[in-house]
Motif scaffolding. Structure first.
Motif, mmCIF file in Angstrom:
data_model
loop_
_atom_site.group_PDB
_atom_site.id
_atom_site.type_symbol
_atom_site.label_atom_id
_atom_site.label_comp_id
_atom_site.label_asym_id
_atom_site.label_seq_id
_atom_site.Cartn_x
_atom_site.Cartn_y
_atom_site.Cartn_z
ATOM 1 N N ALA A 150 64.079 54.247 31.042
ATOM 2 C CA ALA A 150 63.919 55.118 32.209
ATOM 3 C C ALA A 150 62.815 54.606 33.121
ATOM 4 N N VAL A 151 61.698 54.150 32.545
ATOM 5 C CA VAL A 151 60.586 53.629 33.346
ATOM 6 C C VAL A 151 61.004 52.368 34.091
ATOM 7 N N ILE A 152 61.736 51.494 33.423
ATOM 8 C CA ILE A 152 62.179 50.251 34.079
ATOM 9 C C ILE A 152 63.105 50.556 35.252
ATOM 10 N N LEU A 153 64.065 51.449 35.053
ATOM 11 C CA LEU A 153 65.017 51.752 36.125
ATOM 12 C C LEU A 153 64.387 52.550 37.263
ATOM 13 N N ALA A 154 63.285 53.246 36.984
ATOM 14 C CA ALA A 154 62.590 53.979 38.048
ATOM 15 C C ALA A 154 61.578 53.117 38.781
ATOM 16 N N SER A 155 61.310 51.928 38.262
ATOM 17 C CA SER A 155 60.273 51.062 38.820
ATOM 18 C C SER A 155 60.789 50.283 40.033
ATOM 19 N N PRO A 156 59.885 49.615 40.763
ATOM 20 C CA PRO A 156 60.307 48.789 41.911
ATOM 21 C C PRO A 156 61.226 47.637 41.538
ATOM 22 N N LEU A 157 61.360 47.319 40.256
ATOM 23 C CA LEU A 157 62.285 46.271 39.842
ATOM 24 C C LEU A 157 63.715 46.583 40.277
ATOM 25 N N ALA A 158 64.011 47.876 40.434
ATOM 26 C CA ALA A 158 65.357 48.285 40.824
ATOM 27 C C ALA A 158 65.634 48.077 42.312
ATOM 28 N N GLU A 159 64.625 47.698 43.084
ATOM 29 C CA GLU A 159 64.786 47.365 44.503
ATOM 30 C C GLU A 159 65.506 48.453 45.300
ATOM 31 N N ARG A 160 64.952 49.657 45.251
ATOM 32 C CA ARG A 160 65.513 50.747 46.050
ATOM 33 C C ARG A 160 65.095 50.612 47.507
ATOM 34 N N PRO A 161 65.897 51.135 48.418
ATOM 35 C CA PRO A 161 65.473 51.207 49.826
ATOM 36 C C PRO A 161 64.279 52.146 49.969
ATOM 37 N N ALA A 162 63.467 51.906 50.982
ATOM 38 C CA ALA A 162 62.245 52.698 51.180
ATOM 39 C C ALA A 162 62.551 54.175 51.406
ATOM 40 N N ASP A 163 63.695 54.487 52.037
ATOM 41 C CA ASP A 163 63.979 55.888 52.342
ATOM 42 C C ASP A 163 64.148 56.737 51.089
ATOM 43 N N VAL A 164 64.532 56.112 49.973
ATOM 44 C CA VAL A 164 64.662 56.856 48.716
ATOM 45 C C VAL A 164 63.293 57.346 48.256
ATOM 46 N N TYR A 165 62.301 56.454 48.294
ATOM 47 C CA TYR A 165 60.949 56.834 47.887
ATOM 48 C C TYR A 165 60.350 57.847 48.858
ATOM 49 N N ILE A 166 60.632 57.682 50.128
ATOM 50 C CA ILE A 166 60.109 58.618 51.131
ATOM 51 C C ILE A 166 60.694 60.004 50.914
ATOM 52 N N ARG A 167 62.009 60.073 50.708
ATOM 53 C CA ARG A 167 62.659 61.367 50.485
ATOM 54 C C ARG A 167 62.110 62.039 49.224
ATOM 55 N N ALA A 168 61.953 61.251 48.164
ATOM 56 C CA ALA A 168 61.416 61.803 46.916
ATOM 57 C C ALA A 168 59.981 62.292 47.114
ATOM 58 N N ALA A 169 59.190 61.523 47.865
ATOM 59 C CA ALA A 169 57.799 61.910 48.102
ATOM 60 C C ALA A 169 57.715 63.206 48.903
ATOM 61 N N VAL A 170 58.587 63.356 49.888
ATOM 62 C CA VAL A 170 58.599 64.590 50.685
ATOM 63 C C VAL A 170 58.960 65.784 49.805
ATOM 64 N N LEU A 171 59.957 65.605 48.941
ATOM 65 C CA LEU A 171 60.350 66.699 48.053
ATOM 66 C C LEU A 171 59.217 67.088 47.104
ATOM 67 N N VAL A 172 58.535 66.082 46.561
ATOM 68 C CA VAL A 172 57.412 66.371 45.668
ATOM 69 C C VAL A 172 56.285 67.064 46.435
ATOM 70 N N ALA A 173 56.061 66.642 47.671
ATOM 71 C CA ALA A 173 55.033 67.286 48.491
ATOM 72 C C ALA A 173 55.366 68.763 48.723
ATOM 73 N N ILE A 174 56.649 69.056 48.945
ATOM 74 C CA ILE A 174 57.061 70.456 49.079
ATOM 75 C C ILE A 174 56.761 71.210 47.784
ATOM 76 N N GLY A 175 57.016 70.559 46.677
ATOM 77 C CA GLY A 175 56.732 71.169 45.390
ATOM 78 C C GLY A 175 55.255 71.466 45.206
ATOM 79 N N ILE A 176 54.403 70.531 45.602
ATOM 80 C CA ILE A 176 52.959 70.738 45.481
ATOM 81 C C ILE A 176 52.518 71.911 46.352
ATOM 82 N N ALA A 177 53.091 72.005 47.553
ATOM 83 C CA ALA A 177 52.750 73.123 48.438
ATOM 84 C C ALA A 177 53.160 74.449 47.803
ATOM 85 N N LEU A 178 54.350 74.500 47.205
ATOM 86 C CA LEU A 178 54.804 75.719 46.537
ATOM 87 C C LEU A 178 53.921 76.049 45.333
ATOM 88 N N TRP A 179 53.494 75.033 44.637
ATOM 89 C CA TRP A 179 52.584 75.239 43.500
ATOM 90 C C TRP A 179 51.295 75.911 43.961
#
Length: 452
Positions: A410-439
């Motif tokens: 799971a760690v390997i597939l979630a790492s930058p080795l998987a070469e995801r587009p930047a928008d995936v990380y940005i979208r995930a970061a925004v969602l987590v930020a919403i979560g932190i705000a709700l927390w």
């Protein structure tokens, strides 16, 4: 609790969820949850990343899914509650902030998956029936609203609808396999494509190509983790879940690898990669007289099933988190009569509409995989930590090596080795930020309540 035992009250006197799901329904539920959008919509995108050998990422994804599924089976047997990964994280690490982030990531992964399904619904499959006459974004939003309404009616109605849609989507994949068998017997197709890789050369470039395709292809396997959030609505969960999850993952993994082989055999990589309805291209190229419009209709049923289950699971997760006091207790409010989590359903529907308005199939699918791989790494560690917390009832125990390997993969597939587009990380970061705000908001509400 037996099938006829009366329900107990939930938090603050709310009625509890109804135990309505038996072994056969749960098996079909797991298969239906895993099958669907991933294989019907992202097969082409996986081919675009890895090339003709697109069966390999699905085979690797199957192994990764089995490793983590074993951890979930042990944990749901020990703690048959609706909160799933959030409950396991809290019991293992006792860090409320980590628990909330994990729970929120699981919820958002379900919503991004449902949003990808909505986008797939409004793409090439629907276009085959309507000649691309309808605005895709509007169709996707209306699609989410209709499924939320069905979810509100009740778990029995939703799960029975899931059974019907599961049978339809399995039929569609069997059509693909039959077309592939006919092509092999007729000597059609290009077997050489099955060992072609998009990356030139070997070594690091080939590794990252395969990992990137596997990370995206893993989206097709997500769903088995959703079923643990149905624990409080399942009859005898300690006995029912192990068989249901392992059968579900094995059946779908086998189908996925075979469908990927057929797709690459019959359709060139460029055509697959350019379509949001890649299996429709397989039907058209198969040399078998099967109506393309009928297959498009089957595919629409398949992605509908994926979206329905993911919206259902996200709302149940809200309910479970409310019971654990991770979200405000209002999230645990159950609709009188229907006994469905009404506030949770409305909340996740609004988030899904936001996601479907800002993303496309591949990006939303990759976001789903990334979020869940992060969660799976935590869950695999949690199962080892919680070995120190024995319970007073029998349950499945996975071999220790499996959660260890599950964590590493799971760690390997979630790492930058998987070469995801930047928008995936940005979208995930925004969602987590919403979560932190709700927390933060929830902490303030709890603090104010304790001072009253």
């Amino acid at each position: 609790m037996s099938a006829t035992a009366p329900p107990t009250d939930g938090p603050a006197g709310e009625p509890s969820l109804k135990r309505a799901i038996g072994p056969k329904l749960l098996i079909l539920f797991v298969i239906g949850d895993i099958l669907g959008t991933g294989i019907y919509a992202t097969t082409g995108s996986v081919a675009g990343k890895v090339g003709g050998a697109l069966w390999l990422p699905f085979a690797i994804g199957f192994v990764v899914a089995i490793l983590t599924a074993a951890s979930y089976v042990e944990l749901v047997g020990k703690y048959p509650k609706a909160a799933g990964a959030a409950l396991y994280t809290q019991k293992a690490f006792k860090i409320p902030f980590l628990t909330f982030i994990v729970a929120f990531m699981v919820m958002c992964s379900g919503l991004s998956s449902a949003s990808a399904a909505a986008r797939a619904f409004s793409g090439d499959y629907l276009g085959e029936l309507t000649n691309d006459a309808l605005p895709p974004t509007l169709v996707a939003i209306l699609f989410i609203v209709v499924l939320a309404s069905l979810n509100l009616r009740g778990v029995s109605e939703s799960v029975k609808t899931n059974v019907v849609l599961t049978l339809v989507e399995v039929t569609g994949l069997l059509v693909i396999l039959a077309i592939g068998a006919w092509a092999v017997l007729s000597g059609d197709g290009e077997p050489g494509r099955l060992v072609e890789f998009e990356a030139s050369g070997t070594g690091y470039a080939l590794l990252t190509s395969v990992l990137g395709a596997t990370a995206l292809g893993f989206f097709a396997f997500v769903g088995f983790e959703d079923s643990v959030n149905m624990a409080e609505e399942t009859i005898d969960p300690q006995r029912t879940f192990p068989r249901a999850i392992f059968i579900g993952v094995t059946v779908t993994g086998t189908i996925y690898v075979l469908v990927a082989l057929v797709s690459s055999l019959l359709v060139d990589t460029e055509t697959l990669a350019g379509s949001s309805g890649p299996l429709l291209e397989v039907v058209k190229a198969g040399g078998v007289e099967f109506p393309a419009k009928l297959f498009a209709l089957i595919a629409l049923f398949a992605v509908t099933n994926s979206a329905l289950i993911n919206i259902m699971m996200a709302s149940r997760l809200c309910y479970g988190m409310a019971n654990e006091r991770i979200l405000p207790r209002a999230m645990g409010k159950v609709l009188s009569g229907r006994r469905t989590p009404v506030v949770g359903i409305v909340f996740v529907t609004l988030l899904a509409i936001g996601l479907v308005s800002t993303g496309e199939i591949e990006g939303l699918g990759d976001t789903t995989s990334f979020l869940l791989l992060c969660v799976f790494a935590v869950v695999n560690v949690a199962v080892l930590v919680l070995r120190r917390d024995p319970v007073d009832h029998a349950h499945f125990r996975t071999p220790t090596a499996l959660p260890v390997l599950g964590t590493v993969t799971a760690v390997i597939l979630a790492s930058p080795l998987a070469e995801r587009p930047a928008d995936v990380y940005i979208r995930a970061a925004v969602l987590v930020a919403i979560g932190i705000a709700l927390w933060a908001v929830n902490k303030l509400v709890l603090r104010a309540s304790s001072q009253d």
